[in-house]
Scaffold this motif. Sequence first.
Motif, PDB file in Angstrom:
ATOM      1  N   GLN C 138       0.840  -1.200   0.000  1.00 16.43           N
ATOM      2  CA  GLN C 138       0.000   0.000   0.000  1.00 16.43           C
ATOM      3  C   GLN C 138       0.874   1.249   0.000  1.00 16.43           C
ATOM      4  O   GLN C 138       0.626   2.195  -0.731  1.00 16.43           O
ATOM      5  N   ARG C 139       1.903   1.244   0.842  1.00 14.25           N
ATOM      6  CA  ARG C 139       2.765   2.406   0.941  1.00 14.25           C
ATOM      7  C   ARG C 139       3.454   2.677  -0.397  1.00 14.25           C
ATOM      8  O   ARG C 139       3.535   3.825  -0.860  1.00 14.25           O
ATOM      9  N   GLU C 140       3.946   1.595  -1.014  1.00 14.64           N
ATOM     10  CA  GLU C 140       4.635   1.780  -2.301  1.00 14.64           C
ATOM     11  C   GLU C 140       3.680   2.320  -3.357  1.00 14.64           C
ATOM     12  O   GLU C 140       4.072   3.095  -4.220  1.00 14.64           O
ATOM     13  N   ALA C 141       2.408   1.925  -3.279  1.00 15.59           N
ATOM     14  CA  ALA C 141       1.421   2.415  -4.242  1.00 15.59           C
ATOM     15  C   ALA C 141       0.876   3.790  -3.846  1.00 15.59           C
ATOM     16  O   ALA C 141       0.030   4.348  -4.534  1.00 15.59           O
ATOM     17  N   GLY C 142       1.397   4.327  -2.728  1.00 19.92           N
ATOM     18  CA  GLY C 142       0.923   5.644  -2.298  1.00 19.92           C
ATOM     19  C   GLY C 142      -0.493   5.630  -1.784  1.00 19.92           C
ATOM     20  O   GLY C 142      -1.198   6.643  -1.868  1.00 19.92           O
ATOM     21  N   ARG C 143      -0.948   4.494  -1.268  1.00 20.89           N
ATOM     22  CA  ARG C 143      -2.338   4.388  -0.803  1.00 20.89           C
ATOM     23  C   ARG C 143      -2.404   4.168   0.708  1.00 20.89           C
ATOM     24  O   ARG C 143      -1.501   3.554   1.293  1.00 20.89           O
ATOM     25  N   PHE C 144      -3.463   4.643   1.310  1.00 21.72           N
ATOM     26  CA  PHE C 144      -3.701   4.421   2.730  1.00 21.72           C
ATOM     27  C   PHE C 144      -4.115   2.973   2.979  1.00 21.72           C
ATOM     28  O   PHE C 144      -4.609   2.288   2.083  1.00 21.72           O
ATOM     29  N   VAL C 145      -3.961   2.545   4.203  1.00 21.83           N
ATOM     30  CA  VAL C 145      -4.547   1.272   4.637  1.00 21.83           C
ATOM     31  C   VAL C 145      -5.873   1.603   5.307  1.00 21.83           C
ATOM     32  O   VAL C 145      -5.894   2.303   6.328  1.00 21.83           O
ATOM     33  N   PRO C 146      -7.011   1.137   4.755  1.00 20.06           N
ATOM     34  CA  PRO C 146      -8.300   1.461   5.363  1.00 20.06           C
ATOM     35  C   PRO C 146      -8.365   0.993   6.818  1.00 20.06           C
ATOM     36  O   PRO C 146      -7.897  -0.108   7.130  1.00 20.06           O
ATOM     37  N   GLY C 147      -8.923   1.835   7.669  1.00 22.38           N
ATOM     38  CA  GLY C 147      -9.092   1.443   9.068  1.00 22.38           C
ATOM     39  C   GLY C 147      -7.928   1.846   9.956  1.00 22.38           C
ATOM     40  O   GLY C 147      -7.991   1.667  11.173  1.00 22.38           O
ATOM     41  N   LEU C 148      -6.887   2.393   9.358  1.00 27.08           N
ATOM     42  CA  LEU C 148      -5.700   2.780  10.133  1.00 27.08           C
ATOM     43  C   LEU C 148      -5.698   4.304  10.305  1.00 27.08           C
ATOM     44  O   LEU C 148      -5.712   5.039   9.327  1.00 27.08           O
ATOM     45  N   GLY C 149      -5.663   4.751  11.567  1.00 29.68           N
ATOM     46  CA  GLY C 149      -5.597   6.185  11.834  1.00 29.68           C
ATOM     47  C   GLY C 149      -6.930   6.752  12.278  1.00 29.68           C
ATOM     48  O   GLY C 149      -8.000   6.253  11.888  1.00 29.68           O
ATOM     49  N   HIS C 150      -6.892   7.765  13.140  1.00 26.22           N
ATOM     50  CA  HIS C 150      -8.105   8.445  13.585  1.00 26.22           C
ATOM     51  C   HIS C 150      -7.722   9.868  13.971  1.00 26.22           C
ATOM     52  O   HIS C 150      -6.730  10.081  14.648  1.00 26.22           O
ATOM     53  N   HIS C 151      -8.524  10.845  13.530  1.00 26.10           N
ATOM     54  CA  HIS C 151      -8.138  12.237  13.752  1.00 26.10           C
ATOM     55  C   HIS C 151      -8.315  12.677  15.202  1.00 26.10           C
ATOM     56  O   HIS C 151      -7.760  13.672  15.615  1.00 26.10           O
ATOM     57  N   VAL C 152      -9.073  11.936  15.996  1.00 27.09           N
ATOM     58  CA  VAL C 152      -9.240  12.306  17.411  1.00 27.09           C
ATOM     59  C   VAL C 152      -8.570  11.298  18.346  1.00 27.09           C
ATOM     60  O   VAL C 152      -7.761  11.672  19.188  1.00 27.09           O
ATOM     61  N   HIS C 153      -8.905  10.035  18.165  1.00 29.00           N
ATOM     62  CA  HIS C 153      -8.404   9.005  19.093  1.00 29.00           C
ATOM     63  C   HIS C 153      -7.005   8.553  18.671  1.00 29.00           C
ATOM     64  O   HIS C 153      -6.799   7.394  18.289  1.00 29.00           O
ATOM     65  N   ARG C 185      -0.136  -4.334  14.541  1.00 24.91           N
ATOM     66  CA  ARG C 185       1.167  -4.618  15.154  1.00 24.91           C
ATOM     67  C   ARG C 185       2.335  -4.187  14.285  1.00 24.91           C
ATOM     68  O   ARG C 185       3.319  -3.655  14.773  1.00 24.91           O
ATOM     69  N   VAL C 186       2.217  -4.400  12.975  1.00 22.88           N
ATOM     70  CA  VAL C 186       3.422  -4.245  12.136  1.00 22.88           C
ATOM     71  C   VAL C 186       3.559  -2.896  11.427  1.00 22.88           C
ATOM     72  O   VAL C 186       4.651  -2.554  10.978  1.00 22.88           O
ATOM     73  N   HIS C 187       2.468  -2.135  11.316  1.00 18.65           N
ATOM     74  CA  HIS C 187       2.564  -0.962  10.443  1.00 18.65           C
ATOM     75  C   HIS C 187       3.622   0.058  10.870  1.00 18.65           C
ATOM     76  O   HIS C 187       4.205   0.732  10.007  1.00 18.65           O
ATOM     77  N   PRO C 188       3.957   0.207  12.198  1.00 20.70           N
ATOM     78  CA  PRO C 188       4.970   1.207  12.526  1.00 20.70           C
ATOM     79  C   PRO C 188       6.318   0.900  11.866  1.00 20.70           C
ATOM     80  O   PRO C 188       7.071   1.820  11.516  1.00 20.70           O
ATOM     81  N   GLU C 189       6.593  -0.359  11.678  1.00 21.72           N
ATOM     82  CA  GLU C 189       7.848  -0.760  11.036  1.00 21.72           C
ATOM     83  C   GLU C 189       7.941  -0.188   9.619  1.00 21.72           C
ATOM     84  O   GLU C 189       9.029   0.168   9.154  1.00 21.72           O
ATOM     85  N   VAL C 190       6.807  -0.084   8.952  1.00 21.87           N
ATOM     86  CA  VAL C 190       6.798   0.440   7.575  1.00 21.87           C
ATOM     87  C   VAL C 190       6.574   1.944   7.556  1.00 21.87           C
ATOM     88  O   VAL C 190       7.261   2.675   6.828  1.00 21.87           O
ATOM     89  N   LEU C 191       5.628   2.411   8.345  1.00 24.51           N
ATOM     90  CA  LEU C 191       5.237   3.824   8.256  1.00 24.51           C
ATOM     91  C   LEU C 191       6.053   4.731   9.167  1.00 24.51           C
ATOM     92  O   LEU C 191       5.978   5.953   9.053  1.00 24.51           O
ATOM     93  N   GLY C 192       6.800   4.141  10.107  1.00 25.44           N
ATOM     94  CA  GLY C 192       7.641   4.962  10.970  1.00 25.44           C
ATOM     95  C   GLY C 192       6.885   5.669  12.085  1.00 25.44           C
ATOM     96  O   GLY C 192       7.432   6.523  12.783  1.00 25.44           O
ATOM     97  N   LYS C 193       5.619   5.352  12.243  1.00 20.52           N
ATOM     98  CA  LYS C 193       4.848   5.916  13.352  1.00 20.52           C
ATOM     99  C   LYS C 193       3.687   4.961  13.672  1.00 20.52           C
ATOM    100  O   LYS C 193       3.276   4.169  12.819  1.00 20.52           O
ATOM    101  N   ARG C 194       3.188   5.069  14.891  1.00 22.42           N
ATOM    102  CA  ARG C 194       2.113   4.175  15.304  1.00 22.42           C
ATOM    103  C   ARG C 194       0.763   4.871  15.158  1.00 22.42           C
ATOM    104  O   ARG C 194       0.532   5.928  15.753  1.00 22.42           O
ATOM    105  N   LEU C 195      -0.116   4.277  14.373  1.00 28.03           N
ATOM    106  CA  LEU C 195      -1.467   4.811  14.195  1.00 28.03           C
ATOM    107  C   LEU C 195      -2.463   3.866  14.849  1.00 28.03           C
ATOM    108  O   LEU C 195      -2.233   2.656  14.899  1.00 28.03           O
ATOM    109  N   PRO C 196      -3.576   4.389  15.347  1.00 28.28           N
ATOM    110  CA  PRO C 196      -4.585   3.502  15.936  1.00 28.28           C
ATOM    111  C   PRO C 196      -5.376   2.762  14.860  1.00 28.28           C
ATOM    112  O   PRO C 196      -5.592   3.286  13.765  1.00 28.28           O
ATOM    113  N   LEU C 197      -5.785   1.562  15.173  1.00 32.48           N
ATOM    114  CA  LEU C 197      -6.807   0.877  14.361  1.00 32.48           C
ATOM    115  C   LEU C 197      -8.145   1.498  14.752  1.00 32.48           C
ATOM    116  O   LEU C 197      -8.529   1.459  15.917  1.00 32.48           O
ATOM    117  N   ASN C 198      -8.843   2.073  13.781  1.00 35.29           N
ATOM    118  CA  ASN C 198     -10.034   2.816  14.194  1.00 35.29           C
ATOM    119  C   ASN C 198     -11.290   1.965  14.303  1.00 35.29           C
ATOM    120  O   ASN C 198     -11.355   0.830  13.803  1.00 35.29           O
TER     121      ASN C 198
END
Lengths: 263, 263, 263, 263
Positions: C138-153, C185-198
Motif C-alpha cells: 500500500q505504501r509503495e502504491a501511495g495508498r492508505f490502509v483502510p481502518g488505520l488512523g483516527h483524527h481524534v483518538h 502490530r506491524v505498520h509502525p515498522e513500515v510507516l515509521g509511526k504508530r497509528l490507531p486501528l479505528n
Amino acid sequence: MSEREYPTALGASTKDTITLLGHDLADEVMGEVGFGELAFWLATQRRPAPGEVRVFEAVLAALADHGFTPTAIVARLTHLSAPDSVQGVLAAGLLGGGSRFLGVTEDCGRFLHRHLPDPPPHDDAGWDACALRIVRAQREAGRFVPGLGHHVHKDGDPRTRRLFTIAGEEGLLGPHLQLFAAIGRVHPEVLGKRLPLNGAGVCGAALADLGLPLELLRGFALLARTAGLIGQLAEELRSPVANEIFLSVDRHTGSVDPAPYRP
Amino acid sequence: MSEREYPTALGASTKDTITLLGHDLADEVMGEVGFGELAFWLATQRRPAPGEVRVFEAVLAALADHGFTPTAIVARLTHLSAPDSVQGVLAAGLLGGGSRFLGVTEDCGRFLHRHLPDPPPHDDAGWDACALRIVRAQREAGRFVPGLGHHVHKDGDPRTRRLFTIAGEEGLLGPHLQLFAAIGRVHPEVLGKRLPLNGAGVCGAALADLGLPLELLRGFALLARTAGLIGQLAEELRSPVANEIFLSVDRHTGSVDPAPYRP
Amino acid sequence: MSEREYPTALGASTKDTITLLGHDLADEVMGEVGFGELAFWLATQRRPAPGEVRVFEAVLAALADHGFTPTAIVARLTHLSAPDSVQGVLAAGLLGGGSRFLGVTEDCGRFLHRHLPDPPPHDDAGWDACALRIVRAQREAGRFVPGLGHHVHKDGDPRTRRLFTIAGEEGLLGPHLQLFAAIGRVHPEVLGKRLPLNGAGVCGAALADLGLPLELLRGFALLARTAGLIGQLAEELRSPVANEIFLSVDRHTGSVDPAPYRP
Amino acid sequence: MSEREYPTALGASTKDTITLLGHDLADEVMGEVGFGELAFWLATQRRPAPGEVRVFEAVLAALADHGFTPTAIVARLTHLSAPDSVQGVLAAGLLGGGSRFLGVTEDCGRFLHRHLPDPPPHDDAGWDACALRIVRAQREAGRFVPGLGHHVHKDGDPRTRRLFTIAGEEGLLGPHLQLFAAIGRVHPEVLGKRLPLNGAGVCGAALADLGLPLELLRGFALLARTAGLIGQLAEELRSPVANEIFLSVDRHTGSVDPAPYRP
C-alpha cells in the motif's frame, strides 16, 4: 390494448422513433422547446403559450435559490459526507422542501383556489369585498392568511410587485392573483397593520392562475430548487464551506445528561 | 468579512433587495431569464449566450422523460405508498439516477474530456486518427466506449443526429462533440460492426463542450429528470397505474425457502 | 410456479398465516427473535448463533451515533424545514452515509477480504508477515490502509480494543480480525509511526468475519445510524437546535461576485 | 457553556473516551446492550427494562418486512438503476414509508392516545363503555377507526393476538392496548360486522404503551423496515428480480394522446 397495459402520453419509443407528449422528440421538441416550457407541458400535457411560459419561468427564477437555506446547507453537508453520489446530494436537499420552507407556495395557491368567489367579481371593489370576508374569517378562526407577511422584507417583497407586473404584461392576471392583490389591499383594515404579500405566496397565486395542478405546486418549487441546489453544489466544489459549517457546530457541542421523554 | 463568513454568489437578500448571481432578482432575472438559462448560469456563474441556451435546453429535453423507466416507476410507487410528500416522491425517483440509467451522460463527457488531444486536430482526418487510437486502446483493455451502442435504437439514435445539427447551427461543435463524431465514424474498423452513438452519450459530449463542470453532468440529467418526474406524478394523479403495477408484482410472488449467503 | 413468478424467502402471507424467513412470524419470530438477530437473519437468510448476535450488536452500537456529525445535522435541518415527513428526515440523514463518513467500515472489510492469505497462517508470526507485505504494498502504491488512523483518538480507539475482546470471548476472532490486528502490530515498522486501528475499520473486519455480504457492510452501518437518527430527531423534538444551527450559518453569510467555472 | 453551545446526550467523544447516553460506549454499551434496546434508549434517553425490550422487538419484527410491498419494489428498482449507492437504495425505500403503507402504526397510536379516558376504567366493562363511545363517534363523523380491518387477514391478524400475549406476559398491557382490545370487542355492535384488529394498529398501541414519543411512532416502523430493506437488497443481489419487474411494466406500456389537466 389489453387491460393490463400502462398508458402514458409522456416518453415512448420504437426502434426508429422517440416521442414525447405526442411529438417527435428529436425534430419537434429538441431545439424547439425551452426547458421551462417543457416542464409546464409535461405537468399539464398542454403546450403553454409564450406569455404563460414567461410567467412560469419568472416563478421558477423567484424560487430557485435563497442562499444558505436549510436545504442548501443540507445539500452541501451531504456532499461533504457522501461525495460519491450527486443524486443523493440533490435528493437530500429536496427532502427539506416541505411544509415550512417551500410550503407557502402550495398553501397559498390552494387557499386562494378554495376561496375563489363564483361568479368572479367585475371590479376591484368586488374583489376587495370578497377579500375582506376571507381575511375576517381567518382572523376569527385564529388562522394566518397564507402568503401574508415576511420576516425580512417587511416593507414589501420585490418579487411580488414584479410578478404582478409580468403577469399584467402577459394578460395573465387571473382570479387567484386578483384575489391575492385584494387581500394585500384590505388586510390592514382587519389586522390593524400592513403586512407584505410575500414572494412564495404570489408564486402560488401565479401558478394557480396558469392552471397548473394544485397538488403539484410544491413540485414546481422543488423543480426550481433543483436548479438552485446544482448551483450550490457547483459553488461548493469550487469554494467549499461545508466542512467549516460542520466544524462550527462540532466546536460548540456540549455533552449533557440524558433527559427521559415525557409525553 | 470575518474568517468564519460563508461567501456565496448565489441568492442573497437585505430588507429591501434580493440578488441572485450579482443581479437584482426581481428586475433583472424574473421575466428576463429563462429557466434553462438560469440553471446554466447557477451552475457556472456565467450567463450563457442564446446559442448555448438552445443546446443546453435541447439536452434537457432529450433527457427529461423516457417513459416507464425504473425511476418513473419508483416515483409512482412512492406516491402510492406515501402520497403525503411530493418531495419524497421526487427524491425517491432521483435516487435511481445513478451509474446505470442516467450515468452514461456523465461517463461519456468525462471519457471524451480525458482523451481530448492537445493541440486539437485541424480536420476530420486528424480527429479520426485520434478516435481510432482511443477505440483501439479501449478494445485492447477489454473496455466499452461510453456512449456507443443502444439496445433499442440499433440503426441510429434520432437524438444524436439532431443534437449535432443544433450544435452545428449554433456554432458549438466543440472538441468533445467532434471527438464523439469521429468515434462514430471509425469504430466499425476496430469493432467489426457499426453501433449507434447514443443519445445519453451525445448529451454528455454537448454539455462538456458548453464548459459545464464535469462533476455535475449527472446533475443536469437529474434536473431534466425532475421535470419528467413531475410529469409522471401529474399523469399518475390523473390516471393512476401504480397500484396495478404493485398488484402485478404481488400476484406473481412466490414463497421459497431461505438460501444462506455464500460470499 | 410460472416463469414470471417473483420468488422470495422474506415476508409472505396468506389469509390466515404470515411467514418470515420460512417461520411463522407471530409464533416463532415475534417475542422470540431480537431485532439485531433478525436484521442479521434477513441479510443472510441464516439464523445467527448467540455469540454472532453479540458481536453484530456490538458493531451496531459502535456505529449508531457519533454526535453532531454531518448526517445528524442534516436530519435535524431537514426536520426544521419539512417537519411533516419523518421518512424524509431519516432518508436525508442516511444519504450522507457515503464514502467519507460511513464508508470506512465497508472499505476496510473489503480490503481485508481481498488480501486474506490462502491458506491462512497458523500463528501471529504468519499473520504479521502477511500484514507486512500488505502495508508495504500500500505504501509503495501511495495508498492508505483502510481502518488505520483516527483524527481524534490518536492513542487508540476504545471501540477497537473492546470489539476484539468481545469477538475473542465469543470465539469469533476470524481471519479478517486477525489480519487487521496484525496490521496494527506491524505498520509502525513500515510507516515509521504508530497509528490507531479505528472503530469503523474494526467494525468492517468483524462484520466480514461474521460472513455478512461485503456489498452490504455499508448497509449495516446505515441500519445502526437509522437508530441514531431517530435518537437525534427525538432530541431535536425535545430541545431543538436546528434553527440555531441554521441561523449561525445565515449570520455569517456574505455575498460575493460570481466566479465563472474553469474546468 | 456559551449560549451557542449545542447540547446533546447522545454520542460524544474526547481524545480518550467515547460516551453514548452518558455511558462509556466501549465498556458499558458494546457487548452489553442489544440493538433493539439501544434504539429504544436512544429515542427515549431512558434504558428500557427487559420486558419492554421484548415487546419493542416484537413490534419491530412484526413490521420489518411484508414481502413485495411498494417500498421493497422501490428499493430493488433503485438498486437496478443506481447500484453504486446503498444509501440511495435504503433512502428511496424508506421514502415510501408514509401515510398509506406504514402510517397506520402512527395513526392508531395517536388515535388511542387522544381518546384515552382519564381516569382509566377499572375493568373491561369500563373500557368497553369507553370504546363504544369512541366507535360511535367515529361512525357518526363518517370516519374509520385506525387499526380496524385488514384486506387479507379478514378473520384475524395473527400478529395482533400474539402481541397482546407478549405484552400480557411482560405485564405491559397498558391503557392503549386495553382500549384497542375493547374496540375489538365492541365495534360489531356499532358497525354491524366483525373486523380484525390489524397488526400495524396493535403495534402502534404497544409502542404508545411503552411511552415512546408519538411523533416518532412512524420512525420505529421505518427502523424495522430498514432491516427489511437490507434483507430485500441482499436477496436482490443473490437472485435479482428487479429487471424482470421493470420489463414486465415496460412490455405493457402503451402510448396515448396527451390529456390536458382540468382542475
